[in-house]
Write a protein that holds these residues in place. Structure first.
Motif, PDB file in Angstrom:
ATOM      1  N   ALA A 144       0.839  -1.204   0.000  1.00 43.30           N
ATOM      2  CA  ALA A 144       0.000   0.000   0.000  1.00 43.30           C
ATOM      3  C   ALA A 144       0.873   1.253   0.000  1.00 43.30           C
ATOM      4  O   ALA A 144       0.369   2.364  -0.126  1.00 43.30           O
ATOM      5  CB  ALA A 144      -0.918   0.006   1.219  1.00 43.30           C
ATOM      6  N   ASN A 145       2.196   1.059   0.129  1.00 44.25           N
ATOM      7  CA  ASN A 145       3.086   2.208   0.315  1.00 44.25           C
ATOM      8  C   ASN A 145       4.205   2.321  -0.734  1.00 44.25           C
ATOM      9  O   ASN A 145       5.376   2.453  -0.355  1.00 44.25           O
ATOM     10  CB  ASN A 145       3.730   2.145   1.711  1.00 44.25           C
ATOM     11  N   PRO A 146       3.889   2.272  -2.036  1.00 40.38           N
ATOM     12  CA  PRO A 146       4.982   2.437  -2.999  1.00 40.38           C
ATOM     13  C   PRO A 146       5.622   3.824  -2.852  1.00 40.38           C
ATOM     14  O   PRO A 146       4.901   4.815  -2.713  1.00 40.38           O
ATOM     15  CB  PRO A 146       4.289   2.278  -4.365  1.00 40.38           C
ATOM     16  N   TYR A 147       6.920   3.893  -2.865  1.00 43.02           N
ATOM     17  CA  TYR A 147       7.699   5.127  -2.646  1.00 43.02           C
ATOM     18  C   TYR A 147       7.504   5.672  -1.228  1.00 43.02           C
ATOM     19  O   TYR A 147       7.879   6.799  -0.934  1.00 43.02           O
ATOM     20  CB  TYR A 147       7.327   6.245  -3.642  1.00 43.02           C
ATOM     21  N   GLY A 148       6.895   4.873  -0.346  1.00 49.82           N
ATOM     22  CA  GLY A 148       6.528   5.382   0.981  1.00 49.82           C
ATOM     23  C   GLY A 148       7.472   4.985   2.105  1.00 49.82           C
ATOM     24  O   GLY A 148       7.265   5.386   3.248  1.00 49.82           O
ATOM     25  N   PHE A 149       8.495   4.186   1.790  1.00 47.10           N
ATOM     26  CA  PHE A 149       9.437   3.794   2.850  1.00 47.10           C
ATOM     27  C   PHE A 149      10.649   4.725   2.769  1.00 47.10           C
ATOM     28  O   PHE A 149      11.541   4.535   1.942  1.00 47.10           O
ATOM     29  CB  PHE A 149       9.867   2.330   2.682  1.00 47.10           C
ATOM     30  N   LEU A 150      10.666   5.740   3.597  1.00 45.94           N
ATOM     31  CA  LEU A 150      11.723   6.752   3.553  1.00 45.94           C
ATOM     32  C   LEU A 150      12.750   6.448   4.643  1.00 45.94           C
ATOM     33  O   LEU A 150      12.430   6.476   5.839  1.00 45.94           O
ATOM     34  CB  LEU A 150      11.147   8.155   3.761  1.00 45.94           C
ATOM     35  N   LYS A 151      13.962   6.152   4.191  1.00 43.98           N
ATOM     36  CA  LYS A 151      15.020   5.826   5.157  1.00 43.98           C
ATOM     37  C   LYS A 151      15.811   7.092   5.480  1.00 43.98           C
ATOM     38  O   LYS A 151      16.211   7.834   4.574  1.00 43.98           O
ATOM     39  CB  LYS A 151      15.945   4.766   4.546  1.00 43.98           C
TER      40      LYS A 151
END
Ligand code: SAM
Length: 254
Positions: free
Chosen positions: A243-250
């Motif tokens: 549900a979170n494409p491009y949504g995992f910001l490290k």
């Protein structure tokens, strides 16, 4: 009569429109008929089905409703284990199944607390020793201050799942990004809703006539232009159906 017209549009015209815009016929999956009966549906259709007809309706953790794609929940578990945060700040808790899930992970690891922030905790059902709650609007300066005081000096992981409009997400990302420790993550949920071809309504025209501009995905892109502390970690999308494409910001900065 109106319902009949809607039904015809959805069944007959919708898939052709989807083809025009995504290159796929996208007959919407409406009911689980079993994998052998579903035919060759495109992935975007699967994720729409998961998002609205399963996660949004009938997904629970230990009896508490959780609006969470199980493949994302598995990735969260991997991130939480790797980061070993002192605090997981979950902005947007609703029924609390997701908050409880995080608390159970931390309990099993023997370290960390969940801080649940929501404008309305009246529907929040779980109780857990490792959950603390702050009730209020995430954009309220008093609330921002309280959260910062709670997180002071701690290693923090932030999950955003509150108001999903572009402006609200961008505001929250700006207000809470500084809490995220290097090596930890700022996870922005439901960016899928901003992808072209994603159905976010039962009415197919809405998907294509109204552009997906007012969504978390657009907020992430804007945020990434102005903030160099983060990189988008697409390796966390390994299941593809997230549900979170491009949504995992490290967090890579100080
Ligand atoms: C999608 S639900 C959260 C679902 C939950 N994280 C889960 O996975 O089960 C969104 C929540 O955000 C909350 N919310 C909306 N706007 C908010 C705001 N401005 N500040 C704080 N919470 C907000 C809503 O009350 C709602 O409970």
């Amino acid at each position: 009569m109106v319902r009949l017209i809607r039904k015809i549009l959805k069944r007959v015209v919708g898939p052709f429109l989807a083809f025009r815009y995504t290159g796929h016929f996208q007959p919407f999956i409406k009911k689980n008929k079993g994998i052998d009966k579903l035919g060759r549906k495109p992935l975007i259709s699967w994720i729409s089905y998961h998002q609205y007809d399963v996660v949004g309706i009938d997904t629970h953790f230990l009896g508490h409703r959780a609006l969470k794609n199980p493949m994302d929940a598995w990735v969260y578990q991997e991130i939480v284990y790797e980061v070993k945060p002192d605090v997981v700040l979950e902005i947007g808790n609703k029924n609390g199944g997701s908050t409880l899930y995080l608390a159970v992970l931390l309990e099993t690891m023997g370290h960390g607390r969940v801080l649940g922030l929501d404008i309305d905790h009246s529907r929040f059902t779980p109780k857990h020793e490792r959950i603390d709650l702050i009730t209020g609007d995430s954009s309220d300066p008093e609330i921002i201050k309280k959260v910062h005081e709670y997180c002071k000096g701690k290693k923090v992981l932030v999950i955003h799942d509150a108001d999903h409009s572009y402006r609200a997400v961008l505001t929250d990302l700006r207000n809470y990004q500084d809490l995220v420790s290097p090596g930890s993550y700022l996870i922005v949920e439901d960016t899928i809703e901003g992808l072209r071809g994603f159905r976010y309504s039962d009415f197919p025209f809405q998907t294509f006539i109204r552009p997906h501009m007012d969504k978390p995905l657009q907020a992430v892109f804007e945020f990434m232009k102005e903030n160099k502390r983060f990189e988008i970690d697409r390796s966390r999308e390994k299941w593809i159906l997230t549900a979170n494409p491009y949504g995992f910001l490290k967090c890579i900065g100080d």
